[in-house]
Design a protein around this motif. Structure first.
Motif, PDB file in Angstrom:
ATOM      1  N   CYS A  27       0.848  -1.151  -0.142  1.00 50.89           N
ATOM      2  CA  CYS A  27       0.050  -0.201  -0.065  1.00 50.89           C
ATOM      3  C   CYS A  27       0.820   1.340   0.067  1.00 50.89           C
ATOM      4  N   GLY A  28       0.385   2.369  -0.201  1.00 46.97           N
ATOM      5  CA  GLY A  28       1.157   3.525   0.000  1.00 46.97           C
ATOM      6  C   GLY A  28       1.224   4.194   1.262  1.00 46.97           C
ATOM      7  N   GLU A  29       2.192   4.932   1.677  1.00 47.26           N
ATOM      8  CA  GLU A  29       2.652   5.573   2.642  1.00 47.26           C
ATOM      9  C   GLU A  29       1.626   6.611   3.358  1.00 47.26           C
ATOM     10  N   GLU A  30       0.535   6.894   2.390  1.00 48.85           N
ATOM     11  CA  GLU A  30      -0.326   8.066   2.641  1.00 48.85           C
ATOM     12  C   GLU A  30      -1.216   7.952   4.048  1.00 48.85           C
ATOM     13  N   VAL A  31      -0.924   9.070   4.863  1.00 48.90           N
ATOM     14  CA  VAL A  31      -1.941   9.225   6.144  1.00 48.90           C
ATOM     15  C   VAL A  31      -2.430  10.478   6.141  1.00 48.90           C
ATOM     16  N   ARG A  32      -3.468  10.545   7.024  1.00 47.31           N
ATOM     17  CA  ARG A  32      -4.239  11.858   7.139  1.00 47.31           C
ATOM     18  C   ARG A  32      -3.943  12.779   8.343  1.00 47.31           C
ATOM     19  N   LEU A  33      -3.739  13.975   7.726  1.00 47.61           N
ATOM     20  CA  LEU A  33      -3.641  14.832   8.851  1.00 47.61           C
ATOM     21  C   LEU A  33      -4.642  14.757  10.162  1.00 47.61           C
ATOM     22  N   PRO A  34      -4.099  15.019  11.389  1.00 46.81           N
ATOM     23  CA  PRO A  34      -2.790  15.644  11.549  1.00 46.81           C
ATOM     24  C   PRO A  34      -1.706  14.634  11.623  1.00 46.81           C
ATOM     25  N   LEU A  35      -1.641  13.501  11.199  1.00 47.78           N
ATOM     26  CA  LEU A  35      -0.598  12.652  10.906  1.00 47.78           C
ATOM     27  C   LEU A  35       0.298  12.928   9.456  1.00 47.78           C
TER      28      LEU A  35
END
Length: 298
Positions: free
Chosen positions: A265-273
């Motif tokens: 999977c990708g590294e994408e996380v959601r703010l505030p992370l």
């Protein structure tokens, strides 16, 4: 004595994102890989699943995806926690309606209820929805700690079946077992001390590391539950650096970095992370190598 339904390694699944949305295809692939590698259960939309940043529609969709992909092969315990009791009940009702085997409900955060408030919160859930509930105790995140005495009260209710104990306090585990009874399911929520937790009478672990190494985590816990602590220690020694490395930055960013290195999977996380810091990536890669995973070192 019958074995508890929730036993072994249950993976606290990440929620993959792509371009800001839930990556449903990647999530399905992760679930499939977990089952094929031998985990004993799945836990979507918990802390590791970034539930705090999901909309209610996304939260419910991820639960549905997990149940669909698992197709009854392993139990699915849906994250249903909230610091509003009514909201937790809504999430539990959805989880039951779509076929979840249980609900993981974190102790209410931010509003810091008393022990009586905690008892009444879970008692209300017990009364509202006929679904097995695991109490999730993680004081480092919630600023609250449910006591063994309160858990012993809750253990008498029909739908309160156990605990995910992320305190890392092994003495607490032995006392909990004595106070709550042998039928009360005790799962560690702390990978580094899971082996010790099982030795104190625990039934397994809700694991972050098993996102990355499901087979190895399953074998470690299976050995420990069988009383083969020497064999379990061999697996523990392979995994301990990774257990620690996956929390060198705000979770689940390091776990998503490791999964990205594996092409899952990708590294994408959601703010505030934010994505995993470059400064800790070498330590994560070293830990992957120590655990037996061959990935590029850069």
């Amino acid at each position: 004595m019958p074995q508890p339904l929730f036993r072994g390694v249950l993976t606290a699944l990440v929620t993959p994102f792509r371009d800001g949305a839930v990556d449903e295809a990647a999530f399905r692939s992760l679930v499939k890989r977990q089952i094929e590698r031998g985990v004993h259960g799945l836990v979507p939309v918990g802390t590791t699943g970034e539930t705090a940043t999901l909309s209610h529609a996304e939260h419910k969709r991820v639960v549905e995806l997990c149940i669909e992909e698992a197709a009854g092969r392993v139990p699915v315990i849906a994250g249903c926690g909230s610091n509003a009791t009514a909201e937790a009940i809504d999430l539990m009702r959805h989880a039951k309606a779509v076929g979840a085997h249980g609900a993981l409900v974190v102790t209410p955060y931010y509003n810091r209820p008393s022990q009586e408030g905690l008892y009444r919160h879970y008692a209300a859930l017990n009364d509202a929805v006929e679904l097995p509930i695991l109490v999730y105790n993680v004081p480092s995140r919630t600023a609250g700690d449910i006591s063994n005495e309160t858990l012993a009260r809750l253990a008498k209710l029909p739908n309160i079946v156990g605990v995910k104990d992320a305190t890392g306090d092994l003495a607490r585990a032995s006392l909990m077992r004595l106070m709550c009874g042998e039928d009360f399911v005790m799962l560690s929520g702390d990978d580094p001390t899971a082996l010790g937790y099982i030795a104190h009478g625990g039934h397994g672990c809700i694991s972050v590391t098993s996102n990355v190494m499901p087979g190895s985590c399953a074998k470690m816990v299976e050995a420990a539950l069988a009383g083969d602590f020497a064999g379990a220690l061999v697996w523990q020694d392979k995994l301990i650096r990774l257990h620690k490395a996956l929390f060198l930055d705000a979770s689940p960013s390091p776990t998503k970095f490791a999964l990205a290195k594996l092409g899952l999977c990708g590294e994408e996380v959601r703010l505030p992370l934010v994505p995993c810091a470059d400064a800790v990536k070498p330590a994560i890669l070293d830990a992957l190598h120590a655990a037996g995973i061959e990935v590029p070192l850069s």
